[in-house]
Design a protein around this motif. Structure first.
Motif, PDB file in Angstrom:
ATOM      1  N   VAL A   1      32.422 -10.864  80.246  1.00 54.75           N
ATOM      2  CA  VAL A   1      31.427  -9.971  80.210  1.00 54.75           C
ATOM      3  C   VAL A   1      31.639  -8.879  79.272  1.00 54.75           C
ATOM      4  CG1 VAL A   1      30.460  -7.896  81.495  1.00 54.75           C
ATOM      5  CG2 VAL A   1      31.021  -9.997  82.685  1.00 54.75           C
ATOM      6  N   ALA A   2      33.156  -8.603  78.859  1.00 49.50           N
ATOM      7  CA  ALA A   2      33.587  -7.667  77.791  1.00 49.50           C
ATOM      8  C   ALA A   2      33.103  -8.377  76.605  1.00 49.50           C
ATOM      9  CB  ALA A   2      34.677  -7.517  77.561  1.00 49.50           C
TER      10      ALA A   2
ATOM     11  N   ALA B   1      29.185  -8.029  76.122  1.00 44.73           N
ATOM     12  CA  ALA B   1      29.167  -6.662  75.724  1.00 44.73           C
ATOM     13  C   ALA B   1      29.369  -6.458  74.190  1.00 44.73           C
ATOM     14  CB  ALA B   1      29.955  -5.535  76.545  1.00 44.73           C
ATOM     15  N   GLY B   2      30.509  -7.042  73.819  1.00 43.97           N
ATOM     16  CA  GLY B   2      30.915  -6.901  72.307  1.00 43.97           C
ATOM     17  C   GLY B   2      29.867  -7.515  71.696  1.00 43.97           C
TER      18      GLY B   2
ATOM     19  N   PHE C   1      26.705  -7.938  72.020  1.00 45.62           N
ATOM     20  CA  PHE C   1      25.543  -7.062  71.814  1.00 45.62           C
ATOM     21  C   PHE C   1      25.692  -5.770  71.032  1.00 45.62           C
ATOM     22  CE2 PHE C   1      23.339  -3.401  73.981  1.00 45.62           C
ATOM     23  CZ  PHE C   1      22.096  -3.918  74.153  1.00 45.62           C
TER      24      PHE C   1
ATOM     25  N   ARG D   1      32.622 -14.236  69.648  1.00 47.60           N
ATOM     26  CA  ARG D   1      32.107 -12.952  69.376  1.00 47.60           C
ATOM     27  C   ARG D   1      31.373 -13.032  67.862  1.00 47.60           C
ATOM     28  NH1 ARG D   1      34.865  -7.206  70.793  1.00 47.60           N
ATOM     29  NH2 ARG D   1      33.516  -5.990  69.684  1.00 47.60           N
TER      30      ARG D   1
END
Lengths: 266, 286
Positions: free
Chosen positions: A20-21, A24-25, A27, A119
């Motif tokens: 999830v992190a 979120a990163g 995004f 990422r």
């Protein structure tokens, strides 16, 4: 060597649990990329060409910068090493039959490899799609860019290793890190491409290691004449020279520090 | 038969210690406690404050570089841009100062330290907001205030009584709106503990966006930033009001007076989100 590979793959696996992190990163990096790109588009709307850059180049650099945040860790996190020096756990690291620099390099490369795949790649793709950018076609540009990412990661590690081992002398590295993150983002071309800086300032910043983190990889991808030596090879040589220099300084300082290290407590 | 009488004296005896301040009253107390703790390391505090000031200072430098090339963005020159930059900086940096710590909710949930906050007799939101409260965050405000004062001095603003009275109202509203954005961002973390970075994209991302005249992002972004995530009221609408300029994207003029109302609505939304989140909170058990 097998030990180092094991460290690398454990670190890779550790980061792969933060799903999830990571999402979120991606995004957040994309949002920042879009904001920065739109500001630069407005600038290039007023002045179509600045020091060899056109609007598309600036937008491409913005997304290279956002993609590099993960692998080179320009905003942090600091290496865990910094905390271990403060707490004294470094004593355990020094007992290992592996040089601490190599141990932490393997560690950091594991983290970087994960964030590059999960990422950087998605963020960069978002940028290309949102702004309908034609990706560079020439294979040597992509090959150069791949090498540039690896070298940038090494430079990023070299810098962060030095920040962390400053703790051998300073104990608390928070001040060093805070200053370093600031300097790094500004001097690397992350906040604004260096081509938009005043010429004299840009020339100085292009000599520092920070430019190897964002500005040079972006220019390698676009094969710009502003690269050191004017070619992709020149840019890579510049990055490699800084990576080698930083790692050499790191090795030297580690040797000095371990000779004087006193671990307190018990 | 001494026991009943003892019991009676216990119940009738007036409380000696004053009751602990329950919620908002505890905020200055907790903040002050943390500030005194931080002041134990004056050199470190000074350096960190300077670092924070430098971070916004460098953004300001970038703004100058950008305007050095473009001269005008969306019809706004450097002085107008400094006004916008200053307004955005004051709103976001002061909100960060007061409420910035709430973004670490996810971390507290993961570590279990949020449970500790819940058993204390002070609102968990106040405890979270004052956690590691540090005056160093004020460092960030310095370049923004400087830019704002400079812009207000050099710009040819028609200082009618209405403008003089509205300016503090608009600034306070913008700070409240930004505080609400931080609280909303924290509330998401009750449901997704790792969502801190998503919250950052509206907090720090919002600041980065509103530091420039919003019109450069185009109509749809301006509309989203006005009606969906009302960050336009942090710098864009107040600047249009002070400069007495029509909205280049064609939004009505009454919007520039709407900031206090928007602040109120955002406060309601933030309260609702926080309460919903708190009701759904489940400890990690660690």
């Amino acid at each position: 060597m097998r030990v180092l590979f094991a460290v690398f793959s454990y670190e890779l696996r550790r980061f792969s649990t933060y799903r999830v992190a990571t999402a979120a990163g991606v995004f957040t990096n994309s949002v920042f990329g879009v904001i920065n790109a739109m500001v630069l588009l407005a600038v290039f709307d007023a002045k179509p060409e600045i020091n060899g850059y056109v609007a598309e180049d600036a937008v491409l650099q913005v997304f290279v910068a956002q993609a590099m945040i993960g692998p080179v860790a320009i905003f942090g996190p600091p290496l865990d090493l910094a905390d271990r020096i403060r707490t004294g756990e470094i004593a355990v690291d020094l007992l290992r039959p592996v040089h601490p620099l190599l141990w932490w390099l393997a560690h950091d490369l594991g983290r970087a490899a994960f964030s590059l795949a999960f990422r950087s790649a998605p963020t960069f793709t978002v940028g290309l799609l949102v702004f309908a950018l034609p990706p560079p076609a020439a294979p040597e540009q992509w090959a150069g860019f791949a090498a540039a990412i690896l070298l940038a990661t090494l430079v990023g590690f070299g810098l962060r290793y030095l920040y962390a081992i400053s703790g051998f002398w300073l104990m608390d590295t928070r001040g060093v890190h805070a200053t370093a993150w600031l300097l790094g983002t500004f001097a690397s071309g992350m906040v604004l491409p260096l081509v938009l800086f005043p010429d004299a300032m840009a020339q100085v910043l292009r000599l520092l290691p920070f430019a190897a983190l964002v500005q040079v990889p972006a220019e390698i991808l676009m094969d710009k004449a502003t690269l050191p030596g004017g070619t992709i090879a020149g840019g890579l040589a510049y990055q490699a020279a800084w990576a080698a220099a930083l790692i050499a300084i790191g090795t030297l300082l580690t040797a000095r520090a371990t000779r004087k290290v006193v671990v307190q407590g018990g | 038969m001494a026991e009943p009488s003892t019991a009676r004296t216990l119940t009738t005896e007036p409380r000696r210690t004053p009751p602990a301040p329950r919620s908002v009253g505890a905020y200055p107390l907790l903040a002050w406690t943390w500030m005194r703790a931080m002041a134990q390391y004056p050199v470190s505090l000074l350096l960190l404050t300077f670092g924070q000031a430098a971070s916004t200072g460098l953004e300001l430098t970038a703004l100058f570089f950008v305007f050095g090339h473009a001269h005008q963005l969306a019809g706004f020159g450097i002085n107008e841009a400094l006004l916008i930059y200053g307004l955005a900086g004051v709103a976001f940096c002061l909100a960060d100062f007061f409420m910035g710590s709430v973004e670490r909710l996810g971390e507290h949930v993961r570590k279990g330290s949020f449970d500790t906050m819940l058993v204390r007799p002070v609102s968990p939101l106040v405890q979270l907001a004052t956690d590691e409260f540090s005056p160093r965050r004020l460092g960030k405000v310095v370049p923004a205030v400087a830019a704002l004062c400079y812009a207000l001095a050099v710009l040819d603003i028609d200082w009618t009584p209405a403008r003089i009275l509205m300016l503090p109202v608009l600034i306070v509203s913008s700070i409240v709106i930004c505080c609400c954005v931080w609280t909303l961002g924290a509330s998401i973390q009750f449901f997704i503990a790792d969502a801190r970075e998503v919250a950052n994209s509206v907090t720090y991302g919002g600041q980065a966006m509103t530091e420039y005249p919003l019109a450069i992002y185009g109509r749809s972004v301006v509309r989203t930033a006005t009606f969906v995530v009302p960050l336009a009221f942090a710098s864009w609408q107040p600047a249009l009001f002070l400069l007495d300029r029509p909205d280049p994207t064609g939004l009505p003029e009454w919007l520039r007076y709407a900031a206090p109302g928007v602040a109120l609505l955002m406060s309601l939304a933030a309260t609702l989100a926080w309460r919903t989140g708190l009701r759904h909170y489940r400890s990690t058990g660690s």
